[in-house]
Write an enzyme that holds these catalytic residues in place. Sequence first.
Site, PDB file in Angstrom:
ATOM      1  N   HIS A  24       0.837  -1.208   0.000  1.00  7.91           N
ATOM      2  CA  HIS A  24       0.000   0.000   0.000  1.00  7.91           C
ATOM      3  C   HIS A  24       0.868   1.252   0.000  1.00  7.91           C
ATOM      4  O   HIS A  24       2.035   1.211   0.398  1.00  7.91           O
ATOM      5  CB  HIS A  24      -0.847   0.043   1.276  1.00  7.91           C
ATOM      6  CG  HIS A  24      -1.982  -0.916   1.332  1.00  7.91           C
ATOM      7  ND1 HIS A  24      -2.239  -1.699   2.437  1.00  7.91           N
ATOM      8  CD2 HIS A  24      -2.953  -1.213   0.444  1.00  7.91           C
ATOM      9  CE1 HIS A  24      -3.315  -2.442   2.228  1.00  7.91           C
ATOM     10  NE2 HIS A  24      -3.764  -2.169   1.022  1.00  7.91           N
ATOM     11  N   CYS A  67      -2.443   0.476   9.880  1.00 11.18           N
ATOM     12  CA  CYS A  67      -3.467  -0.483   9.410  1.00 11.18           C
ATOM     13  C   CYS A  67      -4.493  -0.879  10.460  1.00 11.18           C
ATOM     14  O   CYS A  67      -5.574  -1.355  10.128  1.00 11.18           O
ATOM     15  CB  CYS A  67      -2.811  -1.778   8.955  1.00 11.18           C
ATOM     16  SG  CYS A  67      -1.287  -1.575   8.086  1.00 11.18           S
TER      17      CYS A  67
HETATM   18  C1  CIR Z   1      -3.322  -7.615   3.612  1.00  7.60           C
HETATM   19  O1  CIR Z   1      -2.506  -8.092   2.800  1.00  7.60           O
HETATM   20  O2  CIR Z   1      -4.370  -7.107   3.248  1.00  7.60           O
HETATM   21  C2  CIR Z   1      -3.004  -7.692   5.082  1.00  7.60           C
HETATM   22  N1  CIR Z   1      -2.261  -8.891   5.337  1.00  7.60           N
HETATM   23  C3  CIR Z   1      -2.210  -6.492   5.534  1.00  7.60           C
HETATM   24  C4  CIR Z   1      -2.994  -5.222   5.429  1.00  7.60           C
HETATM   25  C5  CIR Z   1      -2.200  -4.030   5.805  1.00  7.60           C
HETATM   26  N2  CIR Z   1      -3.024  -2.868   5.790  1.00  7.60           N
HETATM   27  C6  CIR Z   1      -2.599  -1.654   5.591  1.00  7.60           C
HETATM   28  O3  CIR Z   1      -1.441  -1.417   5.253  1.00  7.60           O
HETATM   29  N3  CIR Z   1      -3.494  -0.668   5.668  1.00  7.60           N
END
Ligand code: CIR
Length: 258
Positions: A165, A250
């Site tokens: 992201h 996150c």
């Molecule tokens: C994913 O791949 O969606 C999750 N394992 C990690 C999400 C991380 N979220 C973020 O950076 N906002």
Amino acid sequence: MTCLDFTHAILRTPGRSVVDGLRAHDGAGPDYDALLAEHTAYAQALRDLGLTVEILDPLEQFPDSVFVEDPALVFGEGAILMKPGAASRQGEVALIRPALDRHFAQVIALAEGHADGGDIMVTPNKVLIGLSARTDPTGAAALIAALARLGYAGEVVDPPRGALHLKTIAALIDEETILTTRAGETLFPGFRTIVTDAAEDAACNALRVGGTLLLSAQHPRIAERLDRAGYTLRLLDTIHVARVDAGLSCMSLRWKAA
Ligand code: CIR
């Protein structure tokens, strides 16, 4: 500094299934109890900074649902339901909606395309939307329209592919400054950038809350640089959340109540 000031946050307790969360690498996965401890410390840090924290129940059927930043985007003026780019995460949107309906008079559903909250960086004058494997141009355009309904201007940025992201590689750490990896160095015209050493790139998933910067405790060199530069730091362990490609931004949805 309104876009860095928050009064409320929504979090979700990780389910045991988080050990099966999405990750781009084959290294060790997270230990559940250790990840839960990281999450608990994070919630406490937000409370210590004065936020009212609501913690939603775990969703075992959605391993990544602890990362509530991705299925929604929130502002004092209202909330936007995102369209996550990973198939396994799309069901999280309907399940976060009741919490948003409780807090926001206006909840707008993204019309089309895909966009994850992790690709969205709110800055003082514009909301940056990073294209990625999770956020496509159609989703970005739909988000710009939704943001306009809430009174915000959205702008697309196109980081080099590789990171999950936009906020995996960059964080607004004060109104003029973005902490970023080498990949983000030229991505943010108009901002001052502080660039991490490559070995500490994971520190860029940081979170400014009011006067305090929440920073991963695993990256001492950048912590020392930021400390010397005058930032007030609160260091939090991110060893286990990092094993599922996540960091400090996150794990919450944050807003300043109007
Ligand atoms: C994913 O791949 O969606 C999750 N394992 C990690 C999400 C991380 N979220 C973020 O950076 N906002």
